[in-house]
Design an enzyme around this catalytic site. Structure first.
Site, mmCIF file in Angstrom:
data_model
loop_
_atom_site.group_PDB
_atom_site.id
_atom_site.type_symbol
_atom_site.label_atom_id
_atom_site.label_comp_id
_atom_site.label_asym_id
_atom_site.label_seq_id
_atom_site.Cartn_x
_atom_site.Cartn_y
_atom_site.Cartn_z
ATOM 1 N N HIS A 112 0.745 -1.183 -0.091
ATOM 2 C CA HIS A 112 0.116 0.056 0.204
ATOM 3 C C HIS A 112 0.680 1.466 0.015
ATOM 4 O O HIS A 112 0.350 2.477 -0.164
ATOM 5 C CB HIS A 112 -1.163 -0.043 1.224
ATOM 6 C CG HIS A 112 -1.985 -1.050 1.055
ATOM 7 N ND1 HIS A 112 -2.574 -1.536 0.030
ATOM 8 C CD2 HIS A 112 -2.232 -2.356 1.686
ATOM 9 C CE1 HIS A 112 -3.317 -2.593 -0.040
ATOM 10 N NE2 HIS A 112 -3.067 -3.048 0.972
ATOM 11 N N TYR A 135 -3.034 4.555 5.638
ATOM 12 C CA TYR A 135 -2.229 3.311 6.002
ATOM 13 C C TYR A 135 -1.057 3.315 5.256
ATOM 14 O O TYR A 135 0.132 3.119 5.593
ATOM 15 C CB TYR A 135 -3.151 2.228 5.996
ATOM 16 C CG TYR A 135 -2.510 0.949 6.069
ATOM 17 C CD1 TYR A 135 -2.199 0.356 7.476
ATOM 18 C CD2 TYR A 135 -2.160 0.042 5.038
ATOM 19 C CE1 TYR A 135 -1.691 -1.021 7.450
ATOM 20 C CE2 TYR A 135 -1.804 -1.266 5.143
ATOM 21 C CZ TYR A 135 -1.459 -1.797 6.523
ATOM 22 O OH TYR A 135 -0.869 -2.904 6.421
ATOM 23 N N ARG A 172 -7.322 -11.075 -7.041
ATOM 24 C CA ARG A 172 -6.258 -10.430 -6.824
ATOM 25 C C ARG A 172 -4.997 -11.175 -5.951
ATOM 26 O O ARG A 172 -3.849 -11.133 -6.298
ATOM 27 C CB ARG A 172 -6.441 -9.156 -5.996
ATOM 28 C CG ARG A 172 -5.231 -8.655 -5.351
ATOM 29 C CD ARG A 172 -5.472 -7.219 -4.635
ATOM 30 N NE ARG A 172 -4.485 -6.577 -4.253
ATOM 31 C CZ ARG A 172 -4.026 -6.450 -2.891
ATOM 32 N NH1 ARG A 172 -4.612 -7.136 -2.052
ATOM 33 N NH2 ARG A 172 -2.993 -5.834 -2.564
HETATM 34 N N1 LIG Z 1 -1.547 -9.413 6.711
HETATM 35 C C1 LIG Z 1 -0.873 -8.981 5.311
HETATM 36 O O1 LIG Z 1 -1.188 -9.255 4.312
HETATM 37 C C2 LIG Z 1 -0.129 -7.764 5.486
HETATM 38 C C3 LIG Z 1 0.246 -6.940 4.436
HETATM 39 C C4 LIG Z 1 1.025 -6.044 4.273
HETATM 40 C C5 LIG Z 1 1.573 -5.593 5.500
HETATM 41 N N2 LIG Z 1 1.382 -6.032 6.788
HETATM 42 C C6 LIG Z 1 1.801 -5.536 7.897
HETATM 43 O O2 LIG Z 1 2.425 -6.671 8.826
HETATM 44 C C7 LIG Z 1 2.270 -6.349 9.993
HETATM 45 C C8 LIG Z 1 1.250 -7.461 10.919
HETATM 46 O O3 LIG Z 1 -0.062 -7.578 10.245
HETATM 47 P P1 LIG Z 1 -1.086 -8.735 10.718
HETATM 48 O O4 LIG Z 1 -1.823 -9.230 9.498
HETATM 49 O O5 LIG Z 1 -0.512 -9.462 11.624
HETATM 50 O O6 LIG Z 1 -2.094 -7.711 11.442
HETATM 51 P P2 LIG Z 1 -2.483 -7.983 13.115
HETATM 52 O O7 LIG Z 1 -3.563 -6.669 13.237
HETATM 53 O O8 LIG Z 1 -2.940 -9.183 12.945
HETATM 54 O O9 LIG Z 1 -1.489 -7.575 14.149
HETATM 55 C C9 LIG Z 1 -0.780 -6.233 14.115
HETATM 56 C C10 LIG Z 1 -0.523 -6.193 15.879
HETATM 57 O O10 LIG Z 1 -0.302 -4.938 16.159
HETATM 58 C C11 LIG Z 1 -0.737 -4.606 17.430
HETATM 59 N N3 LIG Z 1 -0.628 -3.325 17.537
HETATM 60 C C12 LIG Z 1 -1.688 -2.295 17.388
HETATM 61 N N4 LIG Z 1 -1.742 -1.168 17.709
HETATM 62 C C13 LIG Z 1 -0.676 -1.432 18.790
HETATM 63 C C14 LIG Z 1 -0.026 -0.339 19.332
HETATM 64 N N5 LIG Z 1 -0.451 0.923 19.781
HETATM 65 N N6 LIG Z 1 1.093 -0.774 20.510
HETATM 66 C C15 LIG Z 1 1.487 -2.230 20.456
HETATM 67 N N7 LIG Z 1 0.993 -2.885 19.594
HETATM 68 C C16 LIG Z 1 0.075 -2.648 18.847
HETATM 69 C C17 LIG Z 1 -2.117 -5.497 17.563
HETATM 70 O O11 LIG Z 1 -2.494 -5.646 18.769
HETATM 71 C C18 LIG Z 1 -1.636 -6.596 16.586
HETATM 72 O O12 LIG Z 1 -1.535 -7.811 17.319
HETATM 73 C C19 LIG Z 1 1.331 -4.869 10.155
HETATM 74 O O13 LIG Z 1 2.299 -4.059 10.233
HETATM 75 C C20 LIG Z 1 0.943 -4.919 8.706
HETATM 76 O O14 LIG Z 1 0.888 -3.361 8.213
HETATM 77 C C21 LIG Z 1 0.539 -7.042 6.629
#
Ligand SMILES: NC(=O)c1ccc[n+]([C@@H]2O[C@H](COP(=O)([O-])OP(=O)(O)OC[C@H]3O[C@@H](n4cnc5c(N)ncnc54)[C@H](O)[C@@H]3O)[C@@H](O)[C@H]2O)c1
Length: 278
Positions: A112, A135, A172
């Site tokens: 993104h 985001y 996608r």
């Molecule tokens: N899942 C995907 O396909 C994908 C794609 C691109 C990027 N990402 C990135 O990978 C990472 C993990 O994604 P995910 O799918 O496991 O998401 P998720 O929401 O399952 O995990 C994110 C974690 O961050 C924690 N978090 C949120 N706010 C917080 C804060 N203020 N302090 C501490 N912790 C906090 C949440 O409690 C959660 O456990 C993220 O950075 C996301 O942007 C994921």
């Protein structure tokens, strides 16, 4: 490796990373804002903390060799909602890493950051940012932060622009899928590569329909093994004809490219919560 830190340890992707990371170091410090993350692996400790608090992140990052930064608010949303965890959180991680003399941050960036490029552009790792949402803008901020801390302070970082690490249940994802095994290989390589400086690499499996080019990040040695083509027949049979004028279908960012700025989008994306249980 003595000490690794994993942020976002309670999250879906974090749940798959904790065990392999715990085997790569003497101590894995897992952190999240959640109260707990279940049974800990050998060598793992858990510290609850808020990414938006520099004090918390200073405590978490003390003595760390590297920080694997996955914590974030994972959706589009109002800027104010992303400001603490995603923007200030990124600053706090890089600043704490720098103050404690860590070597590298391995960061979960995202497609993104460049989501508004049309899909028929096979984009490399060095195209200018083109975020699709607040985001995505936060991911651009963290990438620029990482570049600046490398150039001004010598702190290395690898920015893994993950496409979609979730079960393949839409057209996608036939191009954008990153399997959990490939995610683990990618993070492992980003940690083990002796020298990275500031680097960007796409987090995507070896899909026939892959829409991005990792040639310039080849030195990291990431060689994905999974291919979403195994799901193609079923997914395409279940897919109605798609509107080519809809940025949600035509742009790399998918639904994030189509959503109004500040509106939630993940709830419409049918992501299966198959996080690994401990
Ligand atoms: N899942 C995907 O396909 C994908 C794609 C691109 C990027 N990402 C990135 O990978 C990472 C993990 O994604 P995910 O799918 O496991 O998401 P998720 O929401 O399952 O995990 C994110 C974690 O961050 C924690 N978090 C949120 N706010 C917080 C804060 N203020 N302090 C501490 N912790 C906090 C949440 O409690 C959660 O456990 C993220 O950075 C996301 O942007 C994921």
């Amino acid at each position: 490796m003595k000490k690794l830190v994993l942020t976002g340890a309670a999250g879906r992707l974090g749940s798959y990373l904790r065990e392999p990371l715990s085997k790569m170091c003497d101590t894995l410090v897992s952190t999240d804002i959640a109260d707990d993350i279940g049974t800990l692996y050998q060598g793992e400790t858990y510290i609850k903390g808020d990414l938006a608090s520099l004090d918390d992140m200073m405590k978490v990052c003390e003595g760390a060799d590297m920080i694997v930064h996955f914590g974030a608010f994972v959706d589009e949303g109002p800027f104010e909602q992303l400001l603490g965890p995603n923007f200030i959180g990124a600053y706090n991680i890089w600043e704490a890493a720098h103050r404690h003399g860590a070597r590298r941050v391995v960061y979960a960036s995202s497609i993104h950051a460049v989501g508004m490029y049309p899909k028929n552009e096979f984009i490399g790792t060095d195209v200018p940012h083109r975020p699709d949402t607040f985001y995505g803008l936060a991911k651009c901020f963290a990438e620029d932060l990482g570049r600046m801390y490398w150039e001004k302070r010598g702190l290395e970082s690898v920015h893994m622009r993950i496409l979609s690490c979730a079960q393949v249940n839409n057209a996608r994802a036939l191009g954008s899928w990153l399997s959990y095994d490939d995610l683990i290989q990618l993070v492992t390589r980003c940690i083990e590569t002796p020298v990275t400086g500031f680097s960007v690499i796409y987090g995507v499996s070896d899909n026939d329909r892959v829409p991005v080019d990792n040639a310039k990040a080849s030195f990291i040695g990431y060689r994905p093994k999974d291919n979403a083509e195994e799901f193609a027949a079923q997914v395409l049979a279940e897919t109605d004809p798609l509107d080519p004028k809809d940025p949600g279908h035509m742009c790399h960012g998918g639904p994030f490219a189509a959503v109004q700025l500040g509106n939630l989008v993940m709830a419409d994306m049918n992501v299966v919560d198959d996080r690994k249980k401990t």
